[in-house]
Design a protein around this motif. Sequence first.
Motif, mmCIF file in Angstrom:
data_model
loop_
_atom_site.group_PDB
_atom_site.id
_atom_site.type_symbol
_atom_site.label_atom_id
_atom_site.label_comp_id
_atom_site.label_asym_id
_atom_site.label_seq_id
_atom_site.Cartn_x
_atom_site.Cartn_y
_atom_site.Cartn_z
ATOM 1 N N LYS A 1 2.234 0.780 -5.165
ATOM 2 C CA LYS A 1 1.085 1.087 -4.278
ATOM 3 C C LYS A 1 0.061 0.111 -4.893
ATOM 4 O O LYS A 1 -0.435 0.419 -6.209
ATOM 5 N N ASP A 2 -0.859 -0.425 -4.153
ATOM 6 C CA ASP A 2 -2.173 -1.052 -4.445
ATOM 7 C C ASP A 2 -1.894 -2.345 -5.211
ATOM 8 O O ASP A 2 -2.989 -2.764 -5.887
ATOM 9 N N ASP B 1 0.735 -1.197 -0.205
ATOM 10 C CA ASP B 1 0.185 -0.180 0.091
ATOM 11 C C ASP B 1 0.882 1.191 -0.230
ATOM 12 O O ASP B 1 0.252 2.252 0.485
#
Length: 592
Positions: A535-536, A472
């Motif tokens: 990220k993600d 994340d």
Amino acid sequence: MLNNMNQCWRVAFISHSPHLAGAERSLANFILNIDRERFSPITILPGEGPLKKILQEAGIPCFNVQFSFSTMNSTIQTAIGNNIKKEIDIAYELADLLLALEVDLVVINTGVVVSGILAAILSNLPKVLHLHGIIGPGLFPGLEVRHWRAEEAFMLANSDLILAPSYWVKSFFQDTFSIEPQQIRVIPNGIVCPTSYKNLEEIGDCRRFVQLCTLEPNKNIIMFLEAARQVVMEGKKNVEFHIYGDGVPAYCEKIEKFIVDNGLGKYCYLHPRTQDIENIYNNCYAAVVTSQIESFSLVAIEAMSYGRPVISTKCGGPEEIIVNGDSGFLIEQNNAKELAEKMCWLIDNPEKASHMGRTGRLICEEKYDVRRLSEIYMKSLSEVCENFWLKKKMTKNHFLWNVREGLINLLVDTENSVSIKNEKIQVLTNNNHFYINSENENEQEKEIYIEHALPLPSPIITGKRTYKVKIDQSNWCGIKVMFGTHQRVNQGTLSIRIYSAMKRSFPIRTLEISLSQLPDNAWVWLKFDPIKNSKDHNFIIEFQTNYLDHSSGISIYEWQKQKYVLRGISKKVFFRNTFGLYGAYIFQKKLE
């Protein structure tokens, strides 16, 4: 935060073809003239071909992914049918590659690779859609227009910027899809104007008219041949008509049959597609375009750059390039008689033909020089990158934000990274404890969560062991793992590979450790080059052992989680149990 003066953007250009038709030649011209200090280009193609060869010779990295033309598959239509899974699989494979290459921007060259847009969406990357044509039944007989327009709408709606080669193309898409004017820009295709070329007066008495194109019905080559027949019937001497290109076998047979049936074998010649355009234009008298639809016409500006007049049908793009009567002629579609008349006029008026060629050359230098257009092109790409990346809120992160799936403790360090990639690495440990320094002076306003567990080692790893994790934060650059060596001095190596979880097609990072370096029951910190677009995204971490003897064997400690909440604690937090520190996992959370 970086600014556009010192940022080098990594751009993936996805081409629908490895060959050298108009869209591909335009792409090559832009890539070869891009500023390598501002952009690091990568190309993704569906196979081998001359485009790949040209780019590789210029030092441009090229990668092959087997995707197909969306217009051939009618992807939205087959979403109702059977082939949508294939298109999605291709998108996942492309997304894997984009993540592995750590690109900042995706440029999809032409609107027939919907999997390119899907892949950029999956990778959370900005997208530029460079349109080179208007797709319709005239280009692709049997096309389901309603379904194709739905697919185009999807691609357009998900693009951060749309580029068009002509105002004719821009107007079509604006009128059809109600696109905001600022979302679509016109950047004409550019070429490198040759520094020297033969003038028309230097080519001798032969009047050679040339056509360079894909051999398919939209190019209307039969019109060119019919006009050639009429010119021959007019008794013009020393005339030749040359066609260069490859295409649909059935249409090629139709062309050959027309030449034979009309006794044009001494005047009309078919040649395969060639990259030697310098020789073609230097030895021709004029270039001819007979298309039904032409979104730009790279052939027109290429011929003009060599000082040759151009005769073209009124088919879209050429109407913005050719000044009728000054640099060439614009004629009606399907009018072979008018084409024959213009070719005869050029034959009968060599001085005026030369003047047209010189005028066309000046227009080409002023409007279509790729070095000038590349500046506009690069500015547009930079704006998309800056809007997407540099204007995002950047958060600082010291030694964590807590990613824990698959029971591995991961380290994210966005400020301090070690550049280790595909090399032997030094094993680091933290002396069996782990702590965080709090930056908040008022400790009473903070909760500290501690997760811990007694270790449960995995079975001895033989072959591969994999874990799936979700990150994340951007710039993921390390993992923290506790190994068990079973109190042995193990011999061999441990390879660690990180893949995107989408398809696992391409390893993003590869590390290798000597097993003899691993401590028993202690944290091992492994750092690698930051994966900036992590990220993600879900990743697969693969551990593979290569033991040198039968007595060697290692395990990975996997945790069973327990959670405690502490308040008002000191700035340094330690947790130990009677077995030592086995998996203290600490993070901070401000009270609402």
